[in-house]
Design a protein around this motif. Structure first.
Motif, short mmCIF file in Angstrom:
data_model
loop_
_atom_site.label_atom_id
_atom_site.label_comp_id
_atom_site.label_asym_id
_atom_site.label_seq_id
_atom_site.Cartn_x
_atom_site.Cartn_y
_atom_site.Cartn_z
N PHE A 1 0.83 -1.20 0.00
CA PHE A 1 0.00 0.00 0.00
C PHE A 1 0.87 1.25 0.00
O PHE A 1 0.58 2.23 -0.69
CB PHE A 1 -0.91 0.02 1.23
N SER A 2 1.95 1.22 0.79
CA SER A 2 2.81 2.40 0.92
C SER A 2 3.57 2.69 -0.37
O SER A 2 4.06 3.80 -0.58
CB SER A 2 3.81 2.21 2.06
N LEU A 3 3.68 1.69 -1.25
CA LEU A 3 4.42 1.87 -2.51
C LEU A 3 3.50 2.05 -3.72
O LEU A 3 3.97 2.26 -4.83
CB LEU A 3 5.32 0.65 -2.76
N SER A 4 2.18 1.98 -3.48
CA SER A 4 1.23 2.04 -4.58
C SER A 4 1.15 3.44 -5.20
O SER A 4 1.10 4.44 -4.48
CB SER A 4 -0.16 1.62 -4.10
N THR A 5 1.12 3.46 -6.52
CA THR A 5 0.97 4.72 -7.24
C THR A 5 -0.26 4.72 -8.15
O THR A 5 -0.61 5.75 -8.71
CB THR A 5 2.21 4.99 -8.11
N LYS A 6 -0.93 3.57 -8.25
CA LYS A 6 -2.13 3.44 -9.06
C LYS A 6 -3.20 2.72 -8.25
O LYS A 6 -2.91 1.89 -7.40
CB LYS A 6 -1.86 2.64 -10.34
N PHE B 1 3.99 14.60 6.17
CA PHE B 1 4.38 13.38 5.47
C PHE B 1 3.22 12.86 4.62
O PHE B 1 2.07 13.23 4.83
CB PHE B 1 4.82 12.30 6.46
N SER B 2 3.52 11.97 3.69
CA SER B 2 2.49 11.37 2.85
C SER B 2 1.76 10.26 3.60
O SER B 2 2.28 9.70 4.58
CB SER B 2 3.14 10.80 1.58
N TRP B 3 0.57 9.92 3.12
CA TRP B 3 -0.16 8.77 3.66
C TRP B 3 0.65 7.49 3.51
O TRP B 3 0.49 6.55 4.29
CB TRP B 3 -1.51 8.61 2.96
N LYS B 4 1.54 7.47 2.53
CA LYS B 4 2.40 6.30 2.33
C LYS B 4 3.31 6.06 3.53
O LYS B 4 3.62 4.92 3.87
CB LYS B 4 3.22 6.47 1.06
N SER B 5 3.74 7.14 4.17
CA SER B 5 4.60 7.02 5.34
C SER B 5 3.85 6.36 6.50
O SER B 5 4.42 5.56 7.25
CB SER B 5 5.11 8.40 5.77
N GLY B 6 2.56 6.68 6.64
CA GLY B 6 1.76 6.06 7.69
C GLY B 6 1.62 4.56 7.47
O GLY B 6 1.79 3.77 8.41
N TYR B 7 1.35 4.17 6.23
CA TYR B 7 1.26 2.73 5.92
C TYR B 7 2.61 2.05 6.14
O TYR B 7 2.67 0.92 6.65
CB TYR B 7 0.81 2.54 4.47
N PHE B 8 3.68 2.72 5.78
CA PHE B 8 5.00 2.12 5.93
C PHE B 8 5.33 1.89 7.40
O PHE B 8 5.87 0.84 7.77
CB PHE B 8 6.06 3.03 5.30
N ALA B 9 5.00 2.86 8.25
CA ALA B 9 5.29 2.73 9.69
C ALA B 9 4.55 1.54 10.29
O ALA B 9 5.13 0.76 11.07
CB ALA B 9 4.90 4.02 10.41
N ILE B 10 3.28 1.37 9.93
CA ILE B 10 2.51 0.24 10.47
C ILE B 10 3.00 -1.07 9.88
O ILE B 10 3.01 -2.11 10.55
CB ILE B 10 1.01 0.46 10.22
N ALA B 11 3.46 -1.04 8.64
CA ALA B 11 4.05 -2.24 8.03
C ALA B 11 5.29 -2.69 8.79
O ALA B 11 5.50 -3.88 9.03
CB ALA B 11 4.40 -1.97 6.56
N VAL B 12 6.13 -1.72 9.19
CA VAL B 12 7.34 -2.04 9.96
C VAL B 12 6.96 -2.73 11.27
O VAL B 12 7.58 -3.72 11.68
CB VAL B 12 8.17 -0.77 10.22
#
Length: 397
Positions: A86-91, A152-163
């Motif tokens: 999700f954090s890497l999605s662009t489409k 920060f972008s919403w992608k950063s939020g997804y990345f943090a929870i992924a970690v």
């Protein structure tokens, strides 16, 4: 040993709730960046819900083959990779594809952990574990919000929870021997044969549904989920249109029901072992009935309505965990994983389809049907729950 593993399971329940509500909090920005209409969030949630149902129905077979620990570890890892995706999605189509493994992982975790706790821990811990899910669901949007307000972008939020999910999966993998030891020690203490239960043939869906009392159990679970999800989605609209409370003011009422659920599960932990699962379900139903009457009666203004919402949550609190925890006792430990997996599937179906059905009724007729819709599901839930008690014929506790 039991305590150490219990702490891990508590954390796993928190992690299960963390990503559940962040899509809603991030979507206002996500759909703009992905260049899709706001309504497209429904496609993502429907894919997740469908795959969750699929994995729940497969849970008996998976757990007999791999065991709860391995299923949980693999599933957490799947959700971690999905959140990373999700954090890497662009489409938008990427979100839809990634939603497939996310839903599969989430459903498998839910079914495996619920059955494991129902088999090896007391009703008290089942209540507090589901309270932990609420903590995760409450914390997820806060984490996402902190990233967004700080630029920060919403992608950063997804990345943090992924970690966080990756770390948790590593902990579960490291402690896999502990899951097996708890199963063996618990089996020795209770005189059970875990090996035979695991090696026996997984039940088909037809065989599960044909178990005496199973249909009533599934309908009770679907009805509860319909009540919970419909209140969460439509309570504020009903209050705004029937109580003369402004849309701005009523927005703050949205969290009252989930706050009540959290309080209800916290309090249930102190009394559930004494009262037993069946009496906790009856107690919860009684509180919900009082709450629905308060919500239905158009007097007392905002304060009374707020009390009704909180009370409905407090009453709802013990029902979900108590139904799950009572399953091994009512139907047998050898059938509990199969039954709980299908229970989860019915819960997701209730959550997915019942709020939109009410939305159609509200749009076609009137939102004033809200309490009638809830009461119909409440009556069905209570009757089916008592039917399970009558058919299984077990002791009250």
């Amino acid at each position: 040993m039991f305590t150490a593993l219990l702490i891990i399971i508590y954390i796993a329940f928190i992690s299960l709730g963390l990503p559940d509500s962040i899509l809603g909090s991030a979507w206002p920005l996500m759909h703009i960046e992905l260049n899709v209409p706001s309504s497209y969030a429904g496609f993502v949630t429907m894919i997740i819900a469908f795959m969750t149902v699929v994995s729940s129905l497969m849970s008996d077979r998976l757990n007999r083959k791999l065991g709860a620990g391995k299923v949980t570890a693999i599933s957490v890892l799947m959700t971690a990779f999905s959140l990373l995706g999700f954090s890497l999605s662009t489409k938008f189509y990427m979100l839809c594809l990634i939603a497939i493994p996310y839903g599969l992982g989430a459903g498998a975790i839910d079914a495996a952990l619920n059955n494991y706790v129902a088999l090896h821990y007391s009703s008290r811990h089942m209540s507090w574990l589901h309270m932990s899910w609420g903590i995760g669901a409450f914390t997820g949007p806060l984490v996402m919000g902190q990233f967004l307000v700080n630029g920060f972008s919403w992608k950063s939020g997804y990345f943090a929870i992924a970690v966080f999910q990756f770390v948790l999966s590593a902990i579960i993998i490291f402690t896999l021997p502990l899951w097996k030891k708890v199963e063996v020690e618990d089996a020795i203490k209770n005189g059970d044969d875990v090996a035979n239960n695991k090696s026996s043939k997984a039940l088909s869906l037809k065989e599960i549904i044909s178990i005496p009392g199973a249909k009533s159990l599934f309908l009770a679970f679907l009805s509860y989920s319909a009540i919970e999800s419909t209140i969460i989605l439509w309570a504020t609209s009903f209050i705004s249109e029937t109580r003369g409370i402004s849309a701005t003011e009523v927005a703050s009422y949205g969290a009252l029901y989930t706050l009540g659920i959290t309080i209800g599960r916290f309090l249930s932990g102190f009394i559930s072992d004494k009262l037993g699962d069946r009496n906790m379900i009856r107690l919860g139903c009684g509180v919900i009935l009082v709450a629905l009457l308060i919500i239905c009666v158009p007097v007392g203004g905002a304060t009374v309505t707020a009390i009704g919402l909180v009370l409905s949550g407090v009453g709802s609190g013990p029902i979900y965990p108590s139904i799950i925890h009572s399953t091994p006792k009512n139907f047998g430990a050898d059938k509990s994983q199969a039954l709980i997996g299908v229970q989860m599937a019915f819960a997701y179906m209730g959550t997915t389809f019942c709020p939109p059905i009410f939305g159609f009724l509200a749009q076609t007729f009137t939102v004033k049907l809200f309490p009638i819709y809830l009461i119909l599901f409440f009556v069905l839930m209570y009757l089916m729950s008592e039917m399970v008690n009558r058919i299984t014929g077990k002791a009250t506790n």
